[in-house]
Design an enzyme around this catalytic site. Structure first.
Site, PDB file in Angstrom:
ATOM      1  CB  SER A  35     -90.368 -53.629  98.535  1.00  0.00           C
ATOM      2  OG  SER A  35     -89.740 -52.375  98.443  1.00  0.00           O
ATOM      3  CG  HIS A  92     -85.910 -54.386  96.042  1.00  0.00           C
ATOM      4  ND1 HIS A  92     -85.771 -54.574  97.403  1.00  0.00           N
ATOM      5  CD2 HIS A  92     -87.047 -53.673  95.877  1.00  0.00           C
ATOM      6  CE1 HIS A  92     -86.769 -53.987  98.029  1.00  0.00           C
ATOM      7  NE2 HIS A  92     -87.557 -53.434  97.123  1.00  0.00           N
ATOM      8  CG  ASP A 103     -69.841 -66.892  99.439  1.00  0.00           C
ATOM      9  OD1 ASP A 103     -69.722 -67.824  98.621  1.00  0.00           O
ATOM     10  OD2 ASP A 103     -70.412 -65.827  99.167  1.00  0.00           O
ATOM     11  CG  ASP A 146     -82.517 -55.591  97.845  1.00  0.00           C
ATOM     12  OD1 ASP A 146     -82.438 -54.567  97.140  1.00  0.00           O
ATOM     13  OD2 ASP A 146     -83.526 -55.893  98.503  1.00  0.00           O
TER      14      ASP A 146
END
Length: 578
Positions: free
Chosen positions: A213, A490, A284, A437
């Site tokens: 972060s 996050h 995916d 996130d």
């Protein structure tokens, strides 16, 4: 310290593997002697031995106790590079278990405090470790707040530490803004090394930095501005495009408050997430049973699919207004006049009602936007008053962006892609970012990495998806690598395998020249060790983990990293950074 702060700061260093001790610990001077050490623009405020095995975080109530620590020397200091600076740092020095390495560590948000968990992790794995409050503590800042109109009685704001009284953060303190942007972390590094050298009577043989972060922003800023500070840098979910990231927080708040009908009700983010997974999971590269997406860019879920029909009403479905809110959520922060992208939108699959994840469900419930303290630094106390010319409710994403960037971008945005000096001295950069996130758009790290490839390839060339890789990609991966983590929020938490050791592979890369191809991530039952729910390989970007077709989907060995097809990656307009 805030109760929920770990979700902001995250496990930047991750779950360490075994980092081998490369040299015998040197005979150390007594810790207390460091109290009289004379360093430029530095006041050492304490130097004490801790042989108890535990540390109680100062000011924590109830007491936050960190256990399992080796004997260490704890040094606290204040750095004063300018008359208006007051940067707090700590350096923890293992007394008999030092591995010969130095470790700088980061924190989150506006910082304002020392991140003791990072220091503890560092010394538990043999490093001499240091951390800083980034010089914002003197202004009363905390990770979430550095300028505020006060909590206005909002219970969520109060729970997350919003001060009751209005504050202006770093407004009128340009030197403190420089400290926060880049100077504090550099001086922490320089002084930390000097203190460690004095204690061990020798220099560390290698230096590393690890942060997520804001710590990720610090990491990239170090590589860009001070390329000789560290041999290896670990940058997680980097807030490198700082001014535009904070504008995204403003846009998100305005989006949900545009009218009463635009607000997303409790439980609806979970509803949306379940619909996203039902449409896209397993397409995916991951497994069809995953509760997360492996590469959300392959998902094109339209929230119109949840539009209320018949007798259904919210929260079991979305109104037309709420559909607009979520479409904007995915679309990103856009200049309303020319359509330019200021900051990428949120990826599908990151929707959560957990306010600790600091996403939309958190931000929309605050009386003013999360992390809008940054704008108080530019506009002053008026930013908190709706009657002001510029405030959090009427911030104009066409006219006001340049005002902020003109004052702050050069100081705060770690967006340079010129890492030539860092590369030339043998530096290695390892980046990671969670695909789920909710705070910093996942593709931001991809955009930065692609910009490195373009810069290193002497032309605009995004990461190649062929088996061998383009020359530009290979050149970039010789010193910089990116790992995307499916299902990671996050810096920590999330429905996927969210615990991994990225520092040990970085150390190995720096010291043996063996670059990491995969990093094994673990999901613990209830996110609490030691019971393992699943493991999964994180693949070096642009590869993705693909299920082999047999064996348990909870075991990493049953997945292989394969080349991915080209995917659209939303990028900001060139003037707003990579």
């Amino acid at each position: 310290m805030m109760r929920h702060r770990p979700y902001l700061v995250g496990a930047a260093i991750g779950l360490f593997g075994c980092v081998a001790i490369a040299s015998s610990p040197a005979k150390a001077t007594p810790c207390s002697n460091l109290q009289s050490l004379q360093l430029d623009d530095t006041t050492i405020t304490s130097a004490t031995d801790n042989t108890s095995g535990v540390f109680v975080v100062p000011g924590s109530n109830p007491p936050n106790t960190i256990a399992g620590l080796p004997a260490f020397c704890r040094v606290t200091a204040t750095l004063i590079p300018t008359a208006d600076s007051s940067i707090k740092i700590e350096i923890w020095l293992p007394e008999s278990t030092w591995n010969g390495r130095f470790l700088g560590t980061g924190g989150g948000g506006f910082q304002g405090v020392i991140t003791y968990g990072e220091l503890a992790s560092g010394i538990q794995h043999g490093f001499a470790a240091t951390n800083s409050d980034l010089g914002t503590g003197v202004s009363g800042c905390s990770p979430l707040y550095c300028g505020s109109d006060g909590n206005m009685g909002n219970p969520l704001a109060i729970a997350f530490g919003d001060p009751a009284a209005p504050s202006t953060g770093l407004f009128g303190h340009p030197e403190r803004i420089k400290d926060f942007g880049y100077r504090a972390i550099h001086l922490m590094t320089v002084r930390g090394k000097e203190i460690a050298n004095a204690f061990y009577r020798q220099s560390a043989h290698k230096s590393y930095f690890a942060g997520c972060s804001t710590g990720g922003q610090n990491a990239l800023m170090e590589a860009q501005r001070y390329p000789d500070d560290y041999d290896g840098i670990l940058a997680g979910a980097a807030a490198f495009n700082r001014t535009h990231l904070h504008m995204a927080g403003l846009a998100s708040w305005q989006n949900t408050h545009a009218s009463p009908g635009r607000f997303i009700q409790p439980g609806q983010m979970t509803l949306i997430n379940q619909a996203v997974l039902a449409q896209c999971v397993g397409r995916d590269g991951g497994a069809s049973t995953d509760p997360f997406l492996t590469d959300p860019r392959d998902c094109h879920f339209d929230p119109k699919a949840l539009l209320c029909t018949g007798g259904k009403v919210p929260p079991a479905c979305l109104t037309a207004d709420q559909v607009t809110t979520i479409q904007n959520y995915y679309a990103g922060t856009i200049d309303p006049v020319n359509g330019q992208v200021i900051n990428p939108g949120s990826e599908r699959g990151n929707e959560t009602d957990d306010v600790r994840a600091l996403g939309l469900a958190f931000g929309e419930r605050l009386p003013e936007p999360a992390f809008d303290g940054l704008f108080y630094w530019v506009f002053g106390p008026g930013f908190g008053h709706p009657a002001s010319a510029v405030n959090f409710a009427n911030f104009d994403f066409h006219h006001d962006v340049d005002t902020v960037d003109d004052q702050l971008a050069a100081v705060l945005n770690a967006d340079s892609t010129d890492l030539g000096e860092f590369r030339e001295h043998g530096g290695k950069l390892l980046m990671y970012h969670g695909w789920a996130d909710p705070l910093i758009p996942s593709q931001s790290s991809i955009n930065y990495f692609n910009a490195l490839v373009a810069n290193g390839g002497h032309g605009f060339e995004k990461a190649s998806f062929d088996e061998d890789g383009s020359p530009a990609l290979r050149r970039t991966q010789s010193y910089a690598r990116l790992f995307m983590a499916p299902g990671l929020y996050h810096c920590s938490g999330g429905p996927g395998p969210n615990t991994f050791d990225a520092l040990t592979p970085l150390v190995t890369w720096v010291e043996t020249g063996v670059a990491p191809e995969t990093i094994v991530a673990t999901k613990f039952v209830n996110d609490t060790p030691p019971s393992v729910q699943m493991t999964r390989p994180l693949c070096v970007f642009p590869k993705v983990a693909k299920y082999s077709g047999s064996g348990s989907t909870s075991i990493a060995a049953n997945f292989t990293c394969v080349a991915d097809e080209p995917d659209f990656n939303q990028t900001p307009a060139p003037k707003f950074g990579p």
